[in-house]
Scaffold this active site. Structure first.
Site, PDB file in Angstrom:
ATOM      1  N   GLU A  26       0.844  -1.192   0.000  1.00  0.00           N
ATOM      2  CA  GLU A  26       0.000   0.000   0.000  1.00  0.00           C
ATOM      3  C   GLU A  26       0.879   1.241   0.000  1.00  0.00           C
ATOM      4  O   GLU A  26       2.009   1.218   0.512  1.00  0.00           O
ATOM      5  CB  GLU A  26      -0.897  -0.014   1.248  1.00  0.00           C
ATOM      6  CG  GLU A  26      -1.851   1.180   1.353  1.00  0.00           C
ATOM      7  CD  GLU A  26      -2.825   1.035   2.523  1.00  0.00           C
ATOM      8  OE1 GLU A  26      -3.657   1.940   2.706  1.00  0.00           O
ATOM      9  OE2 GLU A  26      -2.740   0.030   3.254  1.00  0.00           O
ATOM     10  N   ASN A  71      -6.583   1.323   2.936  1.00  0.00           N
ATOM     11  CA  ASN A  71      -7.302   2.565   3.204  1.00  0.00           C
ATOM     12  C   ASN A  71      -6.934   3.673   2.225  1.00  0.00           C
ATOM     13  O   ASN A  71      -7.756   4.527   1.891  1.00  0.00           O
ATOM     14  CB  ASN A  71      -7.020   3.036   4.638  1.00  0.00           C
ATOM     15  CG  ASN A  71      -7.581   2.088   5.684  1.00  0.00           C
ATOM     16  OD1 ASN A  71      -8.323   1.164   5.363  1.00  0.00           O
ATOM     17  ND2 ASN A  71      -7.230   2.310   6.932  1.00  0.00           N
ATOM     18  N   ASN A 171     -12.162  -1.050  -0.605  1.00  0.00           N
ATOM     19  CA  ASN A 171     -11.453  -1.588   0.554  1.00  0.00           C
ATOM     20  C   ASN A 171     -12.195  -1.250   1.841  1.00  0.00           C
ATOM     21  O   ASN A 171     -12.544  -0.090   2.076  1.00  0.00           O
ATOM     22  CB  ASN A 171     -10.037  -0.985   0.635  1.00  0.00           C
ATOM     23  CG  ASN A 171      -9.317  -1.390   1.910  1.00  0.00           C
ATOM     24  OD1 ASN A 171      -8.855  -2.518   2.041  1.00  0.00           O
ATOM     25  ND2 ASN A 171      -9.229  -0.486   2.871  1.00  0.00           N
ATOM     26  N   GLU A 172     -12.461  -2.271   2.646  1.00  0.00           N
ATOM     27  CA  GLU A 172     -13.017  -2.098   4.003  1.00  0.00           C
ATOM     28  C   GLU A 172     -14.146  -1.056   4.053  1.00  0.00           C
ATOM     29  O   GLU A 172     -14.174  -0.186   4.922  1.00  0.00           O
ATOM     30  CB  GLU A 172     -11.912  -1.739   4.992  1.00  0.00           C
ATOM     31  CG  GLU A 172     -10.934  -2.858   5.217  1.00  0.00           C
ATOM     32  CD  GLU A 172      -9.910  -2.580   6.311  1.00  0.00           C
ATOM     33  OE1 GLU A 172      -9.889  -1.454   6.876  1.00  0.00           O
ATOM     34  OE2 GLU A 172      -9.108  -3.490   6.617  1.00  0.00           O
ATOM     35  N   TYR A 243      -6.125  -8.961  11.848  1.00  0.00           N
ATOM     36  CA  TYR A 243      -4.789  -8.742  12.403  1.00  0.00           C
ATOM     37  C   TYR A 243      -4.733  -9.343  13.803  1.00  0.00           C
ATOM     38  O   TYR A 243      -5.737  -9.395  14.512  1.00  0.00           O
ATOM     39  CB  TYR A 243      -4.454  -7.251  12.422  1.00  0.00           C
ATOM     40  CG  TYR A 243      -4.303  -6.680  11.029  1.00  0.00           C
ATOM     41  CD1 TYR A 243      -3.122  -6.848  10.317  1.00  0.00           C
ATOM     42  CD2 TYR A 243      -5.350  -6.001  10.410  1.00  0.00           C
ATOM     43  CE1 TYR A 243      -2.979  -6.349   9.024  1.00  0.00           C
ATOM     44  CE2 TYR A 243      -5.217  -5.496   9.123  1.00  0.00           C
ATOM     45  CZ  TYR A 243      -4.029  -5.672   8.433  1.00  0.00           C
ATOM     46  OH  TYR A 243      -3.886  -5.188   7.157  1.00  0.00           O
ATOM     47  N   GLU A 291      -5.926  -9.236   3.601  1.00  0.00           N
ATOM     48  CA  GLU A 291      -5.091  -8.548   4.597  1.00  0.00           C
ATOM     49  C   GLU A 291      -5.038  -9.413   5.842  1.00  0.00           C
ATOM     50  O   GLU A 291      -6.076  -9.731   6.427  1.00  0.00           O
ATOM     51  CB  GLU A 291      -5.638  -7.161   4.962  1.00  0.00           C
ATOM     52  CG  GLU A 291      -5.422  -6.085   3.918  1.00  0.00           C
ATOM     53  CD  GLU A 291      -5.798  -4.693   4.424  1.00  0.00           C
ATOM     54  OE1 GLU A 291      -5.602  -4.411   5.637  1.00  0.00           O
ATOM     55  OE2 GLU A 291      -6.302  -3.905   3.618  1.00  0.00           O
ATOM     56  N   GLN A 352       2.015  -6.160   5.469  1.00  0.00           N
ATOM     57  CA  GLN A 352       2.309  -5.982   4.056  1.00  0.00           C
ATOM     58  C   GLN A 352       3.634  -6.653   3.734  1.00  0.00           C
ATOM     59  O   GLN A 352       4.071  -7.521   4.491  1.00  0.00           O
ATOM     60  CB  GLN A 352       2.306  -4.495   3.722  1.00  0.00           C
ATOM     61  CG  GLN A 352       0.919  -3.882   3.934  1.00  0.00           C
ATOM     62  CD  GLN A 352       0.809  -2.448   3.477  1.00  0.00           C
ATOM     63  OE1 GLN A 352       1.604  -1.949   2.702  1.00  0.00           O
ATOM     64  NE2 GLN A 352      -0.186  -1.766   3.989  1.00  0.00           N
TER      65      GLN A 352
END
Length: 503
Positions: A26, A71, A171-172, A243, A291, A352
């Site tokens: 990202e 993001n 995304n999200e 996460y 992710e 990442q």
């Protein structure tokens, strides 16, 4: 302490999609700038990309890399990253409170992907933008020529189309932190319309719709159901993110978190089946877990930048978790969970790849090195390709916050018919006791152990640094043997192992 396992040749989960070992980059922190791109570095190629980083990525054999966010993508104008560099605008990134020079865009990233032997998975902005910008970006990237956007690509130096097949629809979008956050109905309708438009251009695209940002979201799992009811027949995957953190310094509970991960996967898989039944369709949708990683070490130090205290810096150090030996065990457990669910998880991206919560770290003008978590990712990616076995495991366990009985021994196994091998990836969650493991190899004409790698350390908090790059690293294992149709080995306390058997 002992554990027994049955590995039957005919008892399988399914063929593993190699893209389950994908990664993510990202425009965040030093992932791009000073991560893969540092034109003044001694190892930089003609495009300004660091050769030392490229070598470490090549060794991982990464099949796909998701780009440019994250993001970041929800307020990103892809046009800013094409054309002559000197004419590209610097923009403020609201997601991470930084600025971006746009020195790296889709052309530079595509060339880097070619150089390391990976495919692009591109994300379109469905936060501040919509259908028009998505279809224009697709035309720019994939159309051969003879149209406005494809001719602009040619003018910008790329005659042949990039032919990107995987596209993330935002995304999200369930997250209130996201620029352009939407509820499930609003996003589902936008994603469906975007998918329809993109499929009008190319019906063979693989499209990934946003699922829940994590399993603790108030909208989960209704989000998945509602979004899929809008998009099911127009997409191929639904994305999930998770996460892992050990903020309470509770290692046993930390190492049981993959139970939560597996319930997350299984719940969404059941939701996919529910919507499929409701739609009366033969079309299948799978999970893209695009992710995942350990992320908590850097939270406190990041606050000043994220709160705007430093203005709008360009490529500051952000989310630079320094991983320890305990995180090796966690990453090994997560990868085992993905292998065991390879029938529904077809894509996964460690988040990442460089500097930002990453297996690879760099110093500006200095070295690049492997973080501790590089190794379990490497072993799974290089040797975890083939057919996942559905193992029968009998292991002593313990009670955790995430499961009544968390087995001390966690493992996965992959049968590679092409090279005639059977690979096992094992974690011992017990902190003080070794465990003898007996694996009954049913239906396999087992030969001998051809590779045995062990990771242990006297300190869970041991890390690798630029000056001491091998403090936590694998060593050649001893004692793993095939005899009488069984593989036998011993797992030291808190350890990760990979064992490969030639059949």
């Amino acid at each position: 302490m002992k554990a027994s396992v049955v590995a039957n040749k005919d008892f399988t989960v399914g063929k593993i999609d190699n893209r389950v070992y994908g990664a993510f980059l990202e425009h965040l922190g030093r992932a791009i700038y000073e991560g893969i791109y540092e034109p003044d570095h001694a190892s930089a190629d003609q495009n300004g990309m660091r050769g030392d980083v490229a070598k470490l990525v090549k060794d991982l054999n990464v099949p796909v890399v998701r780009y440019p966010g994250g993001n970041f993508v929800s307020a990103y104008n892809w046009e800013d990253g094409v054309g002559p560099r000197e004419e590209r605008p610097t923009r403020l990134d609201l997601a991470w409170h930084t600025s971006d020079s746009n020195a790296v865009g889709v052309h530079e990233f595509a060339d880097w992907c070619d150089s390391v032997g990976t495919e692009m998975m591109l994300a379109v902005n469905l936060g501040s933008r919509g259908v028009d910008d998505a279809r224009n970006f697709l035309e720019y990237v994939n159309h051969p020529g003879g149209s406005y956007w494809s001719d602009l690509r040619i003018k910008n130096g790329r005659k042949e189309p990039f032919n990107v097949k995987m596209w993330c629809l935002g995304n999200e979008m369930d997250g209130p932190w996201q620029v352009g956050h939407k509820d499930a109905d609003e996003y589902g309708k936008l994603a469906a319309n975007t998918a329809r438009a993109m499929r009008m251009f190319d019906s063979e695209l693989e499209l990934i719709v946003c699922g829940s940002s994590n399993a603790d979201m108030a909208s989960y799992p209704d989000w998945e159901r509602i979004v899929l009811e809008h998009t099911y027949e127009h997409v191929d995957h639904i994305s999930l993110h998770m996460y892992f953190a050990n903020r309470d310094k509770d290692t046993p509970n930390y190492l049981a978190l993959n139970h939560k991960l597996e319930r997350y996967i299984e719940t969404v898989a059941a939701t996919i089946k529910q919507v499929k039944s409701k739609k009366r369709t033969k079309h299948d949708v799978y999970i893209s877990f695009d992710e995942w990683n350990v992320w908590y070490h850097s939270n406190k130090q990041d606050r000043e930048i994220l709160d705007g205290g430093n203005g709008w810096p360009h490529a500051p150090g952000l989310l630079e978790d320094i991983y320890n030996f305990e995180d090796v065990l966690q990453v090994g457990l997560v990868l085992n969970s993905f292998i065991r669910h390879s029938d529904v998880v077809k894509i996964a991206c460690i988040a990442q790849l460089v500097n930002v919560i990453a297996p690879i770290m760099t110093e500006k003008g200095g070295p690049a090195w492997k973080q501790t978590i590089y190794y379990p990712y490497y072993f799974a990616s290089v040797y975890g390709r083939g057919t996942a076995l559905n193992l029968l495991v009998n292991s002593p366990g313990y009670e955790s916050n995430h499961e009544d009985n968390t087995p001390f021994v966690d493992l996965s196994s992959v049968h590679n018919e092409d090279d005639g091998t059977l690979s096992f990836f094992l974690v011992n969650r017990h902190g003080t006791e070794s465990i003898e493991v007996d694996i009954d190899l049913q239906g396999f004409a087992a030969g001998e152990v051809i590779d045995h790698q062990v990771m242990t350390h006297s300190r869970l908090d041991a890390v690798n640094t630029a000056k001491n790059q091998s403090e936590v690293a694998p060593r050649k294992g001893e004692g793993a043997k095939v005899a009488d149709g069984s593989l036998r080995l011993t797992l030291p306390p808190y350890s990760y192992q990979m064992v490969r058997v030639k059949l």
